[in-house]
Write a protein that holds these residues in place. Structure first.
Motif: not given
Length: 438
Positions: A113-121, A60-73
């Motif tokens: 995780l890590d780097k930022g701006p917000s791990n929890l977000a 099926r179609p696949t989307v790969f997103i890697s290394d967001p590093h605590a940036d929810a936006e």
């Protein structure tokens, strides 16, 4: 090749012009980019392998997103750019799945995780994706597992193999502890029963004999280059970690309190993020594509050829909360989320590449090594690698001279082939063995 036509259904955002303006509106055939590793040979090899009868595209179609590093936006904008989500409000977590998103496999390639701006977000945004019942696969990244190993090491202060793993997390984990302290502990009686500053230092840092004992402990398990690299890194981190905590406004007492709270949040049965490590997998195979955080070595390649992906993921789960942190963190299993194919890493040779192909794997899709001009295709020891860490988090981008937060994703399906979207490259890169697909 020059750009030719508007990309079909690849998620140019319509809700926010500032984001839409940052995304490519046209496509081009995948370029042979300067600085990439054997890119031309990689494309030829990819085309050759994909022409074989046993080559399989994802089901099926696949989307790969890697290394967001605590940036929810950046993470949410990338979901939208990939066409799998739509914004329904102005705040984080104000998104829903698109029609395409309900039919697409979404693979998160690790390092949330890590780097930022917000791990929890970031964690809360990912939790929202699960609440939407998306088809999500969460892969283990080295930064994610480094947190787990650091938290588990607090129980093992006299173990030479693991007593350095807390400080080994380094300065990149300090923003998480700052967030956790501010959101959960500030304005509480957090100091009640807490060890004093000197006792916390002893609990967090390796003891004075560690540097003498570790090389003998690790001999025969790590390469000589790996042992040297580990001890050099640790000397620097031991020398700077306490000051870096102080620079963030944290005493070692506060760091220890935040770490204990993190154990509750991530490892407690009712912790807000108790799902995070439970859902994590080491590998995802779909068709002839293997999705992972970093890469393979010969041992793992042979394991996959003989035992398969299911066995590797079970071994990962079994060892994730192991009593022997050293054996896990420096093992071939962990090499999957740590390797950069350096001399200090476990090696991938032509033998390993052959075993990988025997396992039905012809293309590795991974993050871990960040790029500044979108995704790259490389050939390493006969294996095609799609390098898909496109530098999403605003913190890294600011340090490396890039603007704002990053946006982008890698799309893979039989009809369109491989499509790399990045706000840092003017066109979407498209590779299809039978030619560009509109």
């Amino acid at each position: 090749m020059a750009a030719q036509t508007v990309i079909p259904r690849i998620g140019k955002p319509t809700y926010h012009s500032a984001i839409a303006d940052r995304l490519p509106e046209q496509w081009q055939s995948w370029p042979d980019e300067p600085g990439s590793v054997n890119a031309d040979d990689a494309l030829l090899t990819f085309r050759h392998r994909a022409s074989k009868r046993d080559f399989r595209w994802p089901s099926r179609p696949t989307v790969f997103i890697s290394d967001p590093h605590a940036d929810a936006e950046a993470f949410e904008a990338s979901l939208i750019a990939a066409g799998v989500a739509k914004r329904v409000g102005p705040n984080l977590c104000d998104y829903k799945l698109s029609k395409a998103g309900k039919k697409t496999g979404i693979i998160i390639g690790g390092d949330c995780l890590d780097k930022g701006p917000s791990n929890l977000a970031m964690l809360r945004s990912l939790a929202h994706l699960y609440r939407l019942n998306a088809d999500v696969t969460l892969l283990a990244g080295n930064h994610d597992l480094r947190l787990l190993m650091g938290l588990l090491s607090l129980e093992r202060e006299n173990d030479v193999g693991s007593q350095h793993l807390f400080v080994r997390m380094g300065k990149k984990v300090i923003p998480l502890f700052r967030e956790v302290f501010d959101q959960y502990l500030a304005n509480t009686r957090w100091q009640s029963g807490m060890p004093d500053e000197n006792a916390c230092r002893a609990l967090l840092f390796p003891d004075d004999t560690w540097f003498d004992r570790f090389p003998y402990f690790a001999a025969g398990f790590l390469t000589a280059e790996g042992i040297d690299r580990e001890t050099r890194k640790m000397r620097k981190k031991v020398d700077t970690f306490e000051q870096e905590c102080a620079d963030a406004g944290l005493s070692l007492q506060q760091v220890y309190a935040a770490a204990i709270k993190c154990r509750s949040l991530f490892l407690g049965n009712r912790g807000e993020f108790s799902w995070f490590f439970k859902k994590m997998r080491l590998l995802k195979k779909n068709g002839s594509f293997l999705f992972l955080h970093a890469g393979l070595d010969d041992h793992m390649a042979e394991l996959l050829a003989k035992q398969g992906i299911k066995h590797a993921n079970k071994a990962f789960k079994k060892n994730l909360m192991t009593q022997n942190l050293f054996n896990f963190y420096y093992s071939p299993l962990a090499n999957v989320f740590r390797t950069k194919y350096r001399k200090a890493d476990l090696p991938l040779t032509p033998r390993g590449a052959k075993a990988t192909r025997k396992a039905g794997i012809h293309v590795l899709v991974h993050g871990h090594i960040n790029q500044h001009h979108g995704q790259r295709i490389a050939l390493k020891n006969g294996l095609v690698h799609i390098e898909a860490d496109i530098t999403l988090d605003a913190h890294s981008r600011s340090r490396e001279g890039l603007d704002g937060y990053g946006i982008g994703a890698t799309l893979i399906d039989k009809k369109r082939g491989v499509v790399g979207i990045s706000c840092d490259y003017p066109r979407a890169k498209v590779f299809h063995p039978k030619g560009a697909q509109q």
